[in-house]
Design a protein around this motif. Structure first.
Motif, short mmCIF file in Angstrom:
data_model
loop_
_atom_site.label_atom_id
_atom_site.label_comp_id
_atom_site.label_asym_id
_atom_site.label_seq_id
_atom_site.Cartn_x
_atom_site.Cartn_y
_atom_site.Cartn_z
N THR A 1 -19.86 78.15 70.68
CA THR A 1 -19.76 77.20 69.56
C THR A 1 -19.84 75.78 70.10
N PRO A 2 -20.76 74.98 69.58
CA PRO A 2 -20.84 73.59 70.06
C PRO A 2 -19.59 72.80 69.68
N SER A 3 -19.27 71.80 70.45
CA SER A 3 -18.04 71.03 70.25
C SER A 3 -18.02 70.32 68.90
N TRP A 4 -19.20 69.95 68.38
CA TRP A 4 -19.23 69.23 67.12
C TRP A 4 -19.14 70.15 65.90
N ASP A 5 -19.26 71.46 66.10
CA ASP A 5 -19.18 72.43 64.99
C ASP A 5 -17.73 72.82 64.78
N LEU A 6 -16.98 71.92 64.14
CA LEU A 6 -15.55 72.15 63.95
C LEU A 6 -15.28 73.35 63.04
N GLU A 7 -16.20 73.62 62.12
CA GLU A 7 -15.99 74.74 61.20
C GLU A 7 -16.51 76.05 61.78
N GLN A 8 -17.14 76.00 62.95
CA GLN A 8 -17.65 77.19 63.63
C GLN A 8 -18.57 78.02 62.73
N LYS A 9 -19.48 77.30 62.06
CA LYS A 9 -20.39 77.99 61.14
C LYS A 9 -21.81 78.06 61.67
N TYR A 10 -22.09 77.35 62.81
CA TYR A 10 -23.44 77.37 63.36
C TYR A 10 -23.60 78.59 64.26
N CYS A 11 -23.79 79.74 63.60
CA CYS A 11 -24.05 81.00 64.28
C CYS A 11 -25.52 81.36 64.08
N PRO A 12 -26.16 82.01 65.03
CA PRO A 12 -27.60 82.30 64.91
C PRO A 12 -27.98 82.97 63.61
N ASP A 13 -27.12 83.87 63.11
CA ASP A 13 -27.47 84.59 61.88
C ASP A 13 -27.40 83.70 60.65
N ASN A 14 -26.69 82.56 60.74
CA ASN A 14 -26.52 81.68 59.58
C ASN A 14 -27.54 80.55 59.52
N LEU A 15 -28.32 80.42 60.57
CA LEU A 15 -29.15 79.23 60.71
C LEU A 15 -30.52 79.41 60.05
N GLU A 16 -31.00 78.31 59.49
CA GLU A 16 -32.36 78.25 58.96
C GLU A 16 -33.10 77.12 59.65
N VAL A 17 -34.36 77.39 60.03
CA VAL A 17 -35.16 76.43 60.77
C VAL A 17 -36.30 75.97 59.87
N TYR A 18 -36.57 74.64 59.85
CA TYR A 18 -37.63 74.09 59.02
C TYR A 18 -38.48 73.13 59.86
N PHE A 19 -39.73 72.99 59.46
CA PHE A 19 -40.52 71.85 59.94
C PHE A 19 -41.02 71.10 58.72
N GLU A 20 -41.30 69.82 58.91
CA GLU A 20 -41.64 68.95 57.79
C GLU A 20 -43.10 68.55 57.84
N ASP A 21 -43.75 68.65 56.69
CA ASP A 21 -45.09 68.10 56.50
C ASP A 21 -44.91 66.71 55.89
N GLU A 22 -44.96 65.69 56.73
CA GLU A 22 -44.64 64.34 56.27
C GLU A 22 -45.66 63.81 55.28
N ASP A 23 -46.94 64.21 55.44
CA ASP A 23 -47.95 63.72 54.52
C ASP A 23 -47.67 64.17 53.08
N ARG A 24 -47.27 65.42 52.95
CA ARG A 24 -47.01 65.96 51.61
C ARG A 24 -45.53 65.88 51.25
N GLU A 25 -44.68 65.48 52.21
CA GLU A 25 -43.24 65.44 51.99
C GLU A 25 -42.73 66.81 51.55
N GLU A 26 -43.13 67.80 52.32
CA GLU A 26 -42.74 69.18 52.03
C GLU A 26 -42.13 69.79 53.28
N LEU A 27 -41.24 70.79 53.08
CA LEU A 27 -40.61 71.51 54.18
C LEU A 27 -41.10 72.95 54.20
N TYR A 28 -41.24 73.48 55.41
CA TYR A 28 -41.64 74.87 55.60
C TYR A 28 -40.55 75.58 56.38
#
Length: 430
Positions: free
Chosen positions: A312-339
């Motif tokens: 658990t990272p030191s800044w994750d005080l709530e201990q919620k950043y677990c691999p199974d809970n995480l979602e990863v996105y990348f941003e299309d800045e031209d269209r202002e959309e997330l994938y």
């Protein structure tokens, strides 16, 4: 002395003269305790002459100066006097005053070429010891115009070229001097030193060219590998469309490939021709970031997340950043959309997405806890494309984890979100 009476003898006159001074002592003398100060006022005994002579304070010195530098004397005599004065300053290692004296001698514009050549050569020597090698070289060149075979000028010129790292010219000057005197030791020593340094410089130049050629070849290979994978690299240029931004992209890419980001990571290729990218993960909820310095293109996101959040990272005080809970996105800045990036996808699969554009040769992704209120608020009002945006055939490819270099939990505070965005804007963008 008063006029003596013709009838008196010499002895009588001397006795009278002495008796006079016994009754009237000489008042122009000085006390023995001040003899050094008094001697300093006498030109013959002066240790240091004043830079400017005031006739009222030093009438004797002013008189001598008027005799020495009498303008009625011939230019040759005056120039010779300045030459001797400069030589005296040179012996005292007062090179600045020596330069001034030689310069004054040259100003007399005498018609004796040998004397002028000596003045130039002597001034060159004074300039040399002052570290003014370029000025010294100019003086010896002027001296050689008057006396081409002036050996002292040639020696001084070779020394100047050596100090200026003009090794080829130094060798040439030495060769010219040795044609005049083949036994001149100074020229022999200078030539040996200059020749050695010349060969060393030429070797270093060859090494630098080979190194640069190797780097260019490596960068060209990386560029071809990127093109073969249909990965889009963009140059940030306000007001330009994608086509215009792509013009001359190869040159920009090669420049960027030779640049490292502030953390020292850069795009690389292994022996199998597979790429490893520096990848930046941003955690907007806590304004934190992680940099994976070598994210292999065939490794999956979930494999990296498992390593990065094994603790658990030191800044994750709530201990919620677990691999199974995480979602990863990348941003299309031209269209202002997330994938949304499926955790099982590889880096190469994401980079080949038609709407992914790599900036600064550092792929960047946003990471959130999908079930958190922050994530819902963060995504509110944004158009989000879920995993179906990736072709199913991509997700079915076999994946492997190679050269994983996460930052580790003790280094997760590498920078905040602001720093991460600043990082992307400060590195040359492609």
């Amino acid at each position: 002395m008063e006029q003596q009476d013709p009838g008196t003898t010499f002895d009588d006159g001397m006795d009278s003269f002495v008796e006079k001074f016994q009754s009237q002592p000489y008042r122009g003398g000085f006390h023995e305790s001040q003899w050094e100060e008094e001697f300093e006022k006498i030109p013959l005994f002066m240790k240091n002459s004043p830079s400017e002579i005031d006739p009222l304070e030093n009438p004797d010195l002013a008189c001598l100066q008027s005799i020495i530098f009498d303008e009625e004397r011939s230019p040759e005599d005056q120039a010779r006097t300045y030459k001797d004065e400069g030589n005296d300053y040179f012996k005292e290692k007062d090179y600045k005053k020596a330069v001034i004296s030689y310069t004054e001698g040259l100003k007399k514009k005498c018609t004796d070429p040998d004397l002028n050549a000596i003045l130039y050569t002597n001034r060159a020597a004074a300039q040399y010891y002052l570290g003014n090698f370029r000025s010294s070289l100019n003086d010896v060149m002027a001296a050689r115009k008057l006396r081409p075979c002036h050996l002292k000028a040639i020696i001084r010129g070779a020394s100047c070229h050596l100090e200026l790292k003009n090794y080829v010219e130094a060798v040439n000057w030495c060769d010219e001097g040795l044609q005049i005197d083949a036994t001149e030791k100074k020229l022999l020593d200078l030539r040996a030193k200059a020749d050695k340094l010349k060969r060393t410089e030429q070797r270093d130049i060859r090494k630098a060219k080979l190194k640069e050629k190797k780097k260019q070849d490596q960068n060209e290979a990386l560029l071809q590998a990127i093109k073969a994978r249909n990965i889009r690299l963009v140059a940030e240029a306000a007001g330009e469309d994608e086509d215009s931004a792509s013009e001359g992209l190869s040159e920009l890419v090669l420049y960027g490939l030779s640049s490292e980001n502030p953390c020292g990571a850069r795009l690389s290729v292994d022996d199998q021709g597979r790429l490893s990218w520096p990848v930046l993960f941003l955690y907007p909820e806590y304004a934190q970031s992680d940099l994976v310095s070598a994210f292999h293109e065939d490794s999956r996101f979930i494999d990296h997340l498992m390593v990065m959040f094994g603790e658990t990272p030191s800044w994750d005080l709530e201990q919620k950043y677990c691999p199974d809970n995480l979602e990863v996105y990348f941003e299309d800045e031209d269209r202002e959309e997330l994938y949304c990036v499926p955790p099982s996808s590889t880096l190469l699969q994401v980079l080949q997405h038609p709407r992914y554009f790599v900036k600064a040769l550092t792929p960047t992704f946003l990471v959130c806890v999908g079930s958190s209120g922050f994530c819902r608020n963060y995504l509110r009002g944004k158009k989000v494309h879920q995993g179906q945006a990736f072709p199913a055939s991509w997700l079915g490819r076999s994946c492997c984890l190679l050269e994983l270099q996460p930052l580790g939990s003790d280094r997760r505070a590498l920078a905040g979100l602001h720093f991460a965005l600043l990082l992307l804007s400060s590195v040359p963008c492609l």
